[in-house]
Design a protein around this motif. Structure first.
Motif, mmCIF file in Angstrom:
data_model
loop_
_atom_site.group_PDB
_atom_site.id
_atom_site.type_symbol
_atom_site.label_atom_id
_atom_site.label_comp_id
_atom_site.label_asym_id
_atom_site.label_seq_id
_atom_site.Cartn_x
_atom_site.Cartn_y
_atom_site.Cartn_z
ATOM 1 N N TYR A 52 0.859 -1.179 0.000
ATOM 2 C CA TYR A 52 0.000 0.000 0.000
ATOM 3 C C TYR A 52 0.898 1.234 0.000
ATOM 4 O O TYR A 52 1.767 1.363 0.866
ATOM 5 N N CYS A 53 0.698 2.138 -0.954
ATOM 6 C CA CYS A 53 1.453 3.391 -0.996
ATOM 7 C C CYS A 53 0.509 4.529 -0.603
ATOM 8 O O CYS A 53 -0.597 4.632 -1.137
ATOM 9 N N PHE A 54 0.959 5.366 0.325
ATOM 10 C CA PHE A 54 0.138 6.466 0.816
ATOM 11 C C PHE A 54 0.788 7.795 0.486
ATOM 12 O O PHE A 54 1.982 7.982 0.701
ATOM 13 N N ASP A 55 -0.013 8.725 -0.018
ATOM 14 C CA ASP A 55 0.429 10.072 -0.336
ATOM 15 C C ASP A 55 0.089 10.962 0.845
ATOM 16 O O ASP A 55 -1.079 11.142 1.179
ATOM 17 N N ASP A 56 1.118 11.512 1.478
ATOM 18 C CA ASP A 56 0.880 12.390 2.621
ATOM 19 C C ASP A 56 0.955 13.858 2.231
ATOM 20 O O ASP A 56 1.019 14.740 3.069
ATOM 21 N N GLY A 57 0.964 14.118 0.921
ATOM 22 C CA GLY A 57 0.995 15.496 0.441
ATOM 23 C C GLY A 57 2.385 16.054 0.260
ATOM 24 O O GLY A 57 2.539 17.162 -0.235
ATOM 25 N N GLY A 58 3.413 15.305 0.639
ATOM 26 C CA GLY A 58 4.779 15.781 0.503
ATOM 27 C C GLY A 58 5.489 15.121 -0.665
ATOM 28 O O GLY A 58 4.858 14.535 -1.550
ATOM 29 N N GLU A 59 6.807 15.217 -0.672
ATOM 30 C CA GLU A 59 7.596 14.626 -1.746
ATOM 31 C C GLU A 59 8.009 13.193 -1.444
ATOM 32 O O GLU A 59 8.783 12.605 -2.185
ATOM 33 N N SER A 60 7.516 12.649 -0.366
ATOM 34 C CA SER A 60 7.827 11.262 -0.042
ATOM 35 C C SER A 60 6.526 10.487 0.108
ATOM 36 O O SER A 60 5.442 11.059 0.064
ATOM 37 N N ARG A 61 6.648 9.199 0.252
ATOM 38 C CA ARG A 61 5.485 8.333 0.443
ATOM 39 C C ARG A 61 5.757 7.408 1.619
ATOM 40 O O ARG A 61 6.896 7.060 1.909
ATOM 41 N N VAL A 62 4.681 6.992 2.265
ATOM 42 C CA VAL A 62 4.768 5.931 3.257
ATOM 43 C C VAL A 62 4.263 4.684 2.558
ATOM 44 O O VAL A 62 3.207 4.693 1.918
ATOM 45 N N VAL A 63 5.057 3.620 2.634
ATOM 46 C CA VAL A 63 4.725 2.378 1.952
ATOM 47 C C VAL A 63 4.600 1.277 2.996
ATOM 48 O O VAL A 63 5.514 1.066 3.791
ATOM 49 N N GLY A 98 9.260 6.020 1.054
ATOM 50 C CA GLY A 98 9.396 6.123 -0.399
ATOM 51 C C GLY A 98 9.850 7.527 -0.730
ATOM 52 O O GLY A 98 9.198 8.491 -0.346
ATOM 53 N N THR A 99 10.985 7.661 -1.401
ATOM 54 C CA THR A 99 11.504 8.984 -1.744
ATOM 55 C C THR A 99 11.488 9.163 -3.253
ATOM 56 O O THR A 99 11.627 8.194 -4.017
ATOM 57 N N LEU A 100 11.308 10.394 -3.696
ATOM 58 C CA LEU A 100 11.245 10.709 -5.111
ATOM 59 C C LEU A 100 12.524 10.255 -5.815
ATOM 60 O O LEU A 100 13.628 10.525 -5.351
ATOM 61 N N ASN A 101 12.369 9.541 -6.914
ATOM 62 C CA ASN A 101 13.493 9.022 -7.692
ATOM 63 C C ASN A 101 13.989 10.120 -8.629
ATOM 64 O O ASN A 101 13.256 10.563 -9.508
ATOM 65 N N PRO A 102 15.253 10.566 -8.487
ATOM 66 C CA PRO A 102 15.753 11.637 -9.350
ATOM 67 C C PRO A 102 15.843 11.209 -10.824
ATOM 68 O O PRO A 102 15.859 12.050 -11.712
ATOM 69 N N ALA A 103 15.857 9.902 -11.101
ATOM 70 C CA ALA A 103 15.946 9.411 -12.477
ATOM 71 C C ALA A 103 14.580 9.304 -13.149
ATOM 72 O O ALA A 103 14.489 9.019 -14.339
ATOM 73 N N TYR A 104 13.506 9.528 -12.392
ATOM 74 C CA TYR A 104 12.164 9.372 -12.953
ATOM 75 C C TYR A 104 11.819 10.525 -13.883
ATOM 76 O O TYR A 104 12.100 11.683 -13.595
ATOM 77 N N THR A 105 11.206 10.195 -15.007
ATOM 78 C CA THR A 105 10.654 11.201 -15.913
ATOM 79 C C THR A 105 9.237 10.761 -16.275
ATOM 80 O O THR A 105 8.870 9.598 -16.075
ATOM 81 N N THR A 106 8.464 11.675 -16.824
ATOM 82 C CA THR A 106 7.094 11.338 -17.206
ATOM 83 C C THR A 106 7.016 10.741 -18.606
ATOM 84 O O THR A 106 5.934 10.460 -19.100
ATOM 85 N N HIS A 107 8.165 10.529 -19.229
ATOM 86 C CA HIS A 107 8.184 9.925 -20.561
ATOM 87 C C HIS A 107 7.577 8.527 -20.512
ATOM 88 O O HIS A 107 7.850 7.759 -19.580
ATOM 89 N N PHE A 115 8.980 6.541 -7.238
ATOM 90 C CA PHE A 115 9.496 6.577 -5.870
ATOM 91 C C PHE A 115 10.379 5.364 -5.613
ATOM 92 O O PHE A 115 10.121 4.278 -6.120
ATOM 93 N N LEU A 116 11.413 5.565 -4.813
ATOM 94 C CA LEU A 116 12.314 4.489 -4.416
ATOM 95 C C LEU A 116 12.077 4.168 -2.949
ATOM 96 O O LEU A 116 11.752 5.058 -2.164
ATOM 97 N N GLN A 117 12.272 2.923 -2.593
ATOM 98 C CA GLN A 117 12.125 2.528 -1.189
ATOM 99 C C GLN A 117 13.239 1.569 -0.822
ATOM 100 O O GLN A 117 13.811 0.921 -1.684
ATOM 101 N N GLY A 118 13.539 1.506 0.451
ATOM 102 C CA GLY A 118 14.583 0.610 0.920
ATOM 103 C C GLY A 118 14.197 -0.850 0.741
ATOM 104 O O GLY A 118 13.019 -1.192 0.641
ATOM 105 N N ALA A 119 15.188 -1.712 0.706
ATOM 106 C CA ALA A 119 14.951 -3.149 0.525
ATOM 107 C C ALA A 119 14.301 -3.780 1.757
ATOM 108 O O ALA A 119 13.584 -4.762 1.652
#
Length: 131
Positions: A52-63, A98-107, A115-119
């Protein structure tokens, strides 16, 4: 009582927001196959893990990663058509940042996740040695 992982400041913020109806939203729910380390699976084959990924309104996510006793649908075809039955027997829950992935594009052809998350996550409900 203190629950594992709940002292984390990101979890504390998420938990306080979750107490207010409508404050946070689950943006994605994904079921996937979890293959437990050899000898630890209660069924001897893969089970369902639900993310489950949750948007808390910021640039990160709680997963939240929720481990279940439900066999992966490839092993029990009756479950394949009804995903609501897949997370009824929970064995463990962990949360991750979950933190914003700097390599992500909307292409459209971008293979990178947004978003990236720890293992490994911080355990909220840790259960082991299911027999």
């Amino acid at each position: 009582r203190h629950v594992n992982g709940t002292g984390d400041p990101v979890w504390q913020r998420f938990y306080q927001m979750a107490l207010v109806p409508g404050e946070i939203q689950a943006t994605v729910v994904i079921d996937f196959e979890y293959l437990a380390p050899k000898g630890t699976s209660p069924h001897g084959h893969p089970t369902v893990e639900r993310m489950y990924c949750f948007d808390d309104g910021g640039e990160s996510r709680v997963v939240l990663h929720v481990h279940t006793l439900e066999p992966w649908p490839g092993y029990l075809p009756a479950l394949a058509a009804d995903p609501t039955t897949r997370a009824k027997k929970v064995t463990a829950i962990n949360f991750r940042h979950g933190t914003l992935n700097p390599a992500y594009t909307t292409h459209k052809m971008n293979p990178e996740p947004k978003f990236l998350q720890g293992a490994r996550g911080l355990p909220l409900v840790a259960v082991s040695n299911w027999q």
